[in-house]
Every structure is written in structure tokens, then in C-alpha cells.
Design a protein around this motif. Structure first.
Motif, PDB file in Angstrom:
ATOM      1  N   ALA A  21       0.609  -1.097  -0.138  1.00  0.00           N
ATOM      2  CA  ALA A  21       0.148  -0.053  -0.064  1.00  0.00           C
ATOM      3  C   ALA A  21       0.862   1.420   0.022  1.00  0.00           C
ATOM      4  O   ALA A  21       0.677   2.207  -0.612  1.00  0.00           O
ATOM      5  N   ASP A  22       1.985   1.272   0.601  1.00  0.00           N
ATOM      6  CA  ASP A  22       2.710   2.332   0.884  1.00  0.00           C
ATOM      7  C   ASP A  22       3.795   2.733  -0.527  1.00  0.00           C
ATOM      8  O   ASP A  22       4.496   3.659  -0.741  1.00  0.00           O
ATOM      9  N   LEU A  23       3.711   1.463  -1.394  1.00  0.00           N
ATOM     10  CA  LEU A  23       4.676   1.633  -2.457  1.00  0.00           C
ATOM     11  C   LEU A  23       3.749   1.873  -4.007  1.00  0.00           C
ATOM     12  O   LEU A  23       4.576   2.010  -4.853  1.00  0.00           O
ATOM     13  N   THR A  24       2.499   1.917  -3.971  1.00  0.00           N
ATOM     14  CA  THR A  24       1.524   2.058  -4.832  1.00  0.00           C
ATOM     15  C   THR A  24       0.372   3.019  -4.926  1.00  0.00           C
ATOM     16  O   THR A  24       0.077   3.656  -3.571  1.00  0.00           O
ATOM     17  N   PRO A  25       0.025   3.355  -5.828  1.00  0.00           N
ATOM     18  CA  PRO A  25      -1.239   4.313  -5.889  1.00  0.00           C
ATOM     19  C   PRO A  25      -2.379   3.766  -4.800  1.00  0.00           C
ATOM     20  O   PRO A  25      -2.489   2.657  -4.872  1.00  0.00           O
ATOM     21  N   ARG A  26      -3.118   4.689  -4.419  1.00  0.00           N
ATOM     22  CA  ARG A  26      -4.312   3.983  -3.442  1.00  0.00           C
ATOM     23  C   ARG A  26      -5.183   3.250  -4.277  1.00  0.00           C
ATOM     24  O   ARG A  26      -5.394   3.550  -5.451  1.00  0.00           O
ATOM     25  N   SER A  27      -5.426   2.312  -3.833  1.00  0.00           N
ATOM     26  CA  SER A  27      -6.364   1.004  -4.396  1.00  0.00           C
ATOM     27  C   SER A  27      -7.514   0.662  -3.500  1.00  0.00           C
ATOM     28  O   SER A  27      -7.347   0.569  -2.237  1.00  0.00           O
ATOM     29  N   VAL A  28      -8.710   0.236  -4.343  1.00  0.00           N
ATOM     30  CA  VAL A  28      -9.872  -0.343  -3.580  1.00  0.00           C
ATOM     31  C   VAL A  28     -10.287  -1.461  -4.038  1.00  0.00           C
ATOM     32  O   VAL A  28     -10.088  -1.809  -5.511  1.00  0.00           O
ATOM     33  N   VAL A  29     -10.863  -2.363  -3.345  1.00  0.00           N
ATOM     34  CA  VAL A  29     -11.395  -3.596  -4.081  1.00  0.00           C
ATOM     35  C   VAL A  29     -12.740  -3.548  -3.822  1.00  0.00           C
ATOM     36  O   VAL A  29     -13.617  -3.257  -2.831  1.00  0.00           O
ATOM     37  N   VAL A  30     -13.669  -3.562  -4.855  1.00  0.00           N
ATOM     38  CA  VAL A  30     -14.915  -3.383  -5.199  1.00  0.00           C
ATOM     39  C   VAL A  30     -15.792  -4.803  -5.214  1.00  0.00           C
ATOM     40  O   VAL A  30     -15.224  -5.388  -6.021  1.00  0.00           O
ATOM     41  N   THR A  31     -16.480  -5.009  -4.243  1.00  0.00           N
ATOM     42  CA  THR A  31     -17.369  -6.392  -4.001  1.00  0.00           C
ATOM     43  C   THR A  31     -18.592  -6.225  -4.245  1.00  0.00           C
ATOM     44  O   THR A  31     -19.429  -7.192  -4.650  1.00  0.00           O
ATOM     45  N   ASP A  32     -19.286  -5.099  -4.623  1.00  0.00           N
ATOM     46  CA  ASP A  32     -20.589  -5.010  -4.755  1.00  0.00           C
ATOM     47  C   ASP A  32     -20.764  -3.728  -5.791  1.00  0.00           C
ATOM     48  O   ASP A  32     -20.353  -2.505  -5.479  1.00  0.00           O
ATOM     49  N   PRO A  33     -21.268  -3.822  -7.024  1.00  0.00           N
ATOM     50  CA  PRO A  33     -21.307  -3.033  -8.161  1.00  0.00           C
ATOM     51  C   PRO A  33     -22.168  -1.493  -7.814  1.00  0.00           C
ATOM     52  O   PRO A  33     -21.829  -0.617  -8.167  1.00  0.00           O
ATOM     53  N   ALA A  34     -23.111  -1.666  -6.760  1.00  0.00           N
ATOM     54  CA  ALA A  34     -23.898  -0.677  -6.170  1.00  0.00           C
ATOM     55  C   ALA A  34     -22.986   0.216  -5.433  1.00  0.00           C
ATOM     56  O   ALA A  34     -23.242   1.367  -5.497  1.00  0.00           O
TER      57      ALA A  34
END
Length: 128
Positions: A115-128
Motif C-alpha cells: 500500500a505504501d509503494l503504490t497508488p491508493r487502490s480499493v477492492v469493489v465487491t458490490d457494483p452498487a
């Protein structure tokens, strides 16, 4: 000089050699064979042999632990675990444990480590 024995678990025999991936698997397996590695062909599926007894029928139980590597496609966690367990019964140790393999292959598991080495990312588990 001691020579390290390496066992290569290969999916090359069960893939289409007309594809780029199939040719690469075949090339890696053939190279390992030329370098003196023992090749263990992996079956295409585990349905008929979940313990992989057939695939390991001619693999000796090594007196000393030996290193094993996987040459193939990204396996399901269940497939990786089955090969890992079958290999351990023969005193062969894959480079990564099943947990290490899952951490490397699943974004929600490896992202916190980077996380500290890459752009902020998120995991989307629900398309809504």
C-alpha cells in the motif's frame, strides 16, 4: 560439489502447444528437463484423483527434502493445496506454502503489503 535436486510440477503436457502460453510452458518444462530436473506432469483436473496419487505414482519419496517449483497456470487455492500436500508426502517442498501462494495471487491479501509503494487502490465487491 553437491547438486541440488529440483522437482518441476508441469502442466505443459495437458495444454495446447499452438498457444503462446502452451509453447512457453513446454519450453520451460523442456529446459528444466535438460538441466536435470525431475518433471512431474500434473493432471488437468483433480476431480478423479483429489489426492493426486496417480500423478505421483512414479515419484519417489526422497530421503532428503528437495525443492519443487510449479510450471503452469495460476491454480485455484484447492488445486495448489492438493499439489502442495501430495508433494510434501514425497518430501518435496514447493517454494511457496499455500498461504504464501494465496497472498501473492489475491489482491486483497497482497495490496496491504504494498500500500505504501503504490497508488491508493480499493477492492469493489458490490457494483452498487
Amino acid at each position: 560439489m553437491d547438486v541440488m535436486q529440483i522437482v518441476v510440477f508441469s502442466e505443459a503436457e495437458f495444454r495446447d502447444e499452438t498457444t503462446t502460453n502452451g509453447r512457453e510452458l513446454t519450453l520451460m518444462t523442456d529446459t528444466a528437463r535438460l538441466l536435470g530436473c525431475r518433471i512431474v506432469p500434473l493432471p488437468d483436473a483433480l476431480d478423479d484423483d483429489p489426492q493426486l496419487e496417480g500423478a505421483f505414482a512414479y515419484v519417489p519419496v526422497f530421503a532428503e527434502p528437495v525443492q519443487g517449483v510449479w510450471v503452469g497456470y495460476i491454480p485455484t487455492p484447492e488445486r495448489y493445496r492438493a499439489v502442495y500436500d501430495a508433494a510434501r508426502r514425497h518430501n518435496i517442498f514447493l517454494v511457496n506454502s499455500p498461504e504464501q501462494n494465496r497472498t501473492a495471487m489475491e489482491f486483497p491479501r497482497f495490496y496491504p503489503l504494498l500500500a505504501d509503494l503504490t497508488p491508493r487502490s480499493v477492492v469493489v465487491t458490490d457494483p452498487a
